[in-house]
Design a protein around this motif. Structure first.
Motif, PDB file in Angstrom:
ATOM      1  N   ALA A  78     -56.835  31.517 -30.878  1.00  0.00           N
ATOM      2  CA  ALA A  78     -56.167  30.453 -30.129  1.00  0.00           C
ATOM      3  C   ALA A  78     -57.156  29.300 -30.026  1.00  0.00           C
ATOM      4  CB  ALA A  78     -55.749  30.944 -28.746  1.00  0.00           C
ATOM      5  N   LEU A  79     -56.871  28.211 -30.718  1.00  0.00           N
ATOM      6  CA  LEU A  79     -57.783  27.064 -30.793  1.00  0.00           C
ATOM      7  C   LEU A  79     -57.208  25.943 -29.934  1.00  0.00           C
ATOM      8  CD1 LEU A  79     -60.391  26.132 -32.422  1.00  0.00           C
ATOM      9  CD2 LEU A  79     -58.779  24.868 -33.849  1.00  0.00           C
ATOM     10  N   ILE A  80     -57.921  25.574 -28.867  1.00  0.00           N
ATOM     11  CA  ILE A  80     -57.369  24.686 -27.848  1.00  0.00           C
ATOM     12  C   ILE A  80     -58.129  23.362 -27.827  1.00  0.00           C
ATOM     13  CG2 ILE A  80     -56.700  24.520 -25.431  1.00  0.00           C
ATOM     14  CD1 ILE A  80     -56.833  27.561 -25.276  1.00  0.00           C
ATOM     15  N   THR A 126     -55.287  15.786 -30.611  1.00  0.00           N
ATOM     16  CA  THR A 126     -54.083  16.541 -30.921  1.00  0.00           C
ATOM     17  C   THR A 126     -54.500  17.846 -31.591  1.00  0.00           C
ATOM     18  OG1 THR A 126     -53.836  15.582 -33.132  1.00  0.00           O
ATOM     19  CG2 THR A 126     -52.786  14.402 -31.289  1.00  0.00           C
ATOM     20  N   ALA A 127     -53.566  18.774 -31.702  1.00  0.00           N
ATOM     21  CA  ALA A 127     -53.855  20.033 -32.386  1.00  0.00           C
ATOM     22  C   ALA A 127     -54.265  19.773 -33.827  1.00  0.00           C
ATOM     23  CB  ALA A 127     -52.632  20.947 -32.321  1.00  0.00           C
ATOM     24  N   GLU A 128     -53.589  18.811 -34.481  1.00  0.00           N
ATOM     25  CA  GLU A 128     -53.902  18.499 -35.880  1.00  0.00           C
ATOM     26  C   GLU A 128     -55.299  17.907 -36.022  1.00  0.00           C
ATOM     27  OE1 GLU A 128     -49.574  18.920 -35.529  1.00  0.00           O
ATOM     28  OE2 GLU A 128     -51.067  17.802 -34.366  1.00  0.00           O
ATOM     29  N   GLU A 129     -55.671  17.012 -35.119  1.00  0.00           N
ATOM     30  CA  GLU A 129     -57.000  16.401 -35.185  1.00  0.00           C
ATOM     31  C   GLU A 129     -58.101  17.437 -34.951  1.00  0.00           C
ATOM     32  OE1 GLU A 129     -55.732  11.956 -33.554  1.00  0.00           O
ATOM     33  OE2 GLU A 129     -56.479  13.495 -32.159  1.00  0.00           O
ATOM     34  N   PHE A 130     -57.856  18.336 -34.026  1.00  0.00           N
ATOM     35  CA  PHE A 130     -58.849  19.369 -33.749  1.00  0.00           C
ATOM     36  C   PHE A 130     -58.983  20.313 -34.938  1.00  0.00           C
ATOM     37  CE2 PHE A 130     -60.284  22.877 -30.614  1.00  0.00           C
ATOM     38  CZ  PHE A 130     -61.605  22.496 -30.758  1.00  0.00           C
ATOM     39  N   ALA A 131     -57.868  20.661 -35.547  1.00  0.00           N
ATOM     40  CA  ALA A 131     -57.908  21.525 -36.731  1.00  0.00           C
ATOM     41  C   ALA A 131     -58.667  20.852 -37.865  1.00  0.00           C
ATOM     42  CB  ALA A 131     -56.491  21.876 -37.170  1.00  0.00           C
ATOM     43  N   GLN A 132     -58.420  19.549 -38.063  1.00  0.00           N
ATOM     44  CA  GLN A 132     -59.103  18.829 -39.139  1.00  0.00           C
ATOM     45  C   GLN A 132     -60.592  18.708 -38.854  1.00  0.00           C
ATOM     46  OE1 GLN A 132     -57.409  14.975 -40.078  1.00  0.00           O
ATOM     47  NE2 GLN A 132     -59.206  14.347 -41.252  1.00  0.00           N
ATOM     48  N   THR A 136     -46.988  14.289 -20.329  1.00  0.00           N
ATOM     49  CA  THR A 136     -46.409  14.381 -18.989  1.00  0.00           C
ATOM     50  C   THR A 136     -47.191  15.333 -18.093  1.00  0.00           C
ATOM     51  OG1 THR A 136     -44.851  16.040 -19.816  1.00  0.00           O
ATOM     52  CG2 THR A 136     -44.073  13.755 -19.704  1.00  0.00           C
ATOM     53  N   ALA A 137     -47.959  16.240 -18.697  1.00  0.00           N
ATOM     54  CA  ALA A 137     -48.803  17.151 -17.922  1.00  0.00           C
ATOM     55  C   ALA A 137     -50.168  16.544 -17.649  1.00  0.00           C
ATOM     56  CB  ALA A 137     -48.967  18.477 -18.653  1.00  0.00           C
ATOM     57  N   ASN A 138     -50.650  15.696 -18.572  1.00  0.00           N
ATOM     58  CA  ASN A 138     -51.914  14.986 -18.402  1.00  0.00           C
ATOM     59  C   ASN A 138     -51.884  13.767 -19.334  1.00  0.00           C
ATOM     60  OD1 ASN A 138     -54.840  14.266 -19.010  1.00  0.00           O
ATOM     61  ND2 ASN A 138     -55.109  15.768 -17.383  1.00  0.00           N
ATOM     62  N   PRO A 139     -52.043  12.566 -18.802  1.00  0.00           N
ATOM     63  CA  PRO A 139     -51.900  11.358 -19.634  1.00  0.00           C
ATOM     64  C   PRO A 139     -52.909  11.270 -20.770  1.00  0.00           C
ATOM     65  CG  PRO A 139     -52.768  10.809 -17.460  1.00  0.00           C
ATOM     66  CD  PRO A 139     -52.309  12.224 -17.393  1.00  0.00           C
ATOM     67  N   TYR A 140     -54.038  11.970 -20.662  1.00  0.00           N
ATOM     68  CA  TYR A 140     -55.056  11.969 -21.716  1.00  0.00           C
ATOM     69  C   TYR A 140     -54.974  13.224 -22.587  1.00  0.00           C
ATOM     70  CZ  TYR A 140     -56.888   8.266 -18.752  1.00  0.00           C
ATOM     71  OH  TYR A 140     -57.015   7.128 -17.998  1.00  0.00           O
ATOM     72  N   ARG A 141     -53.940  14.006 -22.393  1.00  0.00           N
ATOM     73  CA  ARG A 141     -53.736  15.288 -23.090  1.00  0.00           C
ATOM     74  C   ARG A 141     -54.864  16.273 -22.794  1.00  0.00           C
ATOM     75  NH1 ARG A 141     -51.695  12.059 -27.510  1.00  0.00           N
ATOM     76  NH2 ARG A 141     -53.702  12.195 -28.538  1.00  0.00           N
ATOM     77  N   CYS A 142     -55.518  16.123 -21.653  1.00  0.00           N
ATOM     78  CA  CYS A 142     -56.500  17.124 -21.213  1.00  0.00           C
ATOM     79  C   CYS A 142     -55.745  18.348 -20.709  1.00  0.00           C
ATOM     80  CB  CYS A 142     -57.348  16.587 -20.066  1.00  0.00           C
ATOM     81  SG  CYS A 142     -58.262  15.077 -20.396  1.00  0.00           S
TER      82      CYS A 142
END
Length: 287
Positions: free
Chosen positions: A25-27, A33-39, A62-68
């Motif tokens: 599980a890679l968070i 984004t998930a794609e940027e982290f994977a790359q 909507t859960a966190n404006p910075y996607r944290c």
């Protein structure tokens, strides 16, 4: 009902359902984004090499404006909230793809690393290994209001006591191995969080760790320095049980708030050694 998040799943080349595969599980961290982290981590190449399934949860604005990921939220730190959401994802993928339950590892960067630390502590029967890069121990902030100061200054709670209580509540002695990677020049997450994480997971695994205001670690079984160049002195400390690494702490001089050995074309990645993704691959191997 548990609120939902979407996720991305990478299935490695040559995957066969009849052979239990490791599950990672890679968070991702904030502003990723998930794609940027994977790359940035080149995780798909690693997955193909070791035959691992890779689950990549997506945080929503909507859960966190910075996607944290909200590691500082009390419900999440207690194993509810976003921790329960991601744990449900892991369980779903495990069942559908018949993943190897002994090789389920959660790994993350920054706020994603904070969430992985929670997953290992609150779901020890599900998550068997944790990789925390530039992250924070479970329950390190007493409230959301102090999260920013905790990031800069270190935990404001007794994180070892939190782990000891979690161990008692879980009723299991199954080990949860921890790999910590931390840049000594990280201006976002203070490097002292790395030792706090080590203390927390030693306590989770039944090692006697002083609590309260005492922040010392027991003597490691291995303590090495690798002077790769003038900016990349790497110190590795390791605590083992029965000859197997239990907690490994890797501190990198000259590294800021970035994935070590990542694709520097993307933010929050540093191309210089050591290679955090290769270390992650080692943590996916059987203990």
């Amino acid at each position: 009902l548990i609120p939902r998040r979407r996720f991305r799943l990478y299935v490695p080349r040559g995957f066969a359902r009849g052979t239990p595969a490791p599950l990672l599980a890679l968070i991702h961290g904030c502003r990723q984004t998930a794609e940027e982290f994977a790359q940035g981590t080149r995780v798909e190449a690693l997955a193909d090499h070791v035959g691992a399934l890779v689950l990549m949860p997506r945080q929503k604005r909507t859960a966190n404006p910075y996607r944290c990921w909200n590691w500082f939220d009390r419900r999440t730190a207690d194993g509810k909230g976003e921790a329960a959401i991601v744990a449900a994802m892991i369980d779903k993928v495990m069942r559908r793809y018949r993943a190897d339950p002994t090789r389920v590892v959660a790994a993350g960067m920054s706020s994603g690393a904070g969430l992985t630390a929670i997953l290992g502590l609150r779901f020890p029967g599900l998550v068997r290994g944790v990789v925390v890069h530039s992250g924070i121990a479970c329950g390190a902030a007493a409230s959301a209001f102090t999260a920013l100061s905790v990031m800069r200054l270190g935990p404001e709670t007794d994180v070892a006591a939190i782990a000891a209580e979690a161990r008692r509540a879980s009723g299991t002695d199954a080990p949860v191995r921890l790999l910590i990677l931390q840049g000594r020049d990280d201006a976002v997450v203070a490097s002292r969080h790395a030792e706090a994480l080590a203390r927390q997971y030693l306590a989770l695994n039944g090692v006697d760790v002083p609590g309260g205001a005492v922040t010392t670690l027991p003597p490691p079984d291995r303590d090495e320095r690798d002077a790769r160049d003038l900016l990349r002195v790497v110190r590795t400390r390791e605590w083992s049980r029965d000859g197997c690494p239990l907690v490994r702490l890797v501190e990198v001089e000259g590294l800021g708030h970035a994935w070590s050995g990542g694709d520097a074309a993307l933010p929050y990645n540093d191309a210089a050694a050591p290679d955090a993704t290769a270390m992650l691959g080692e943590w996916l191997a059987p203990a």
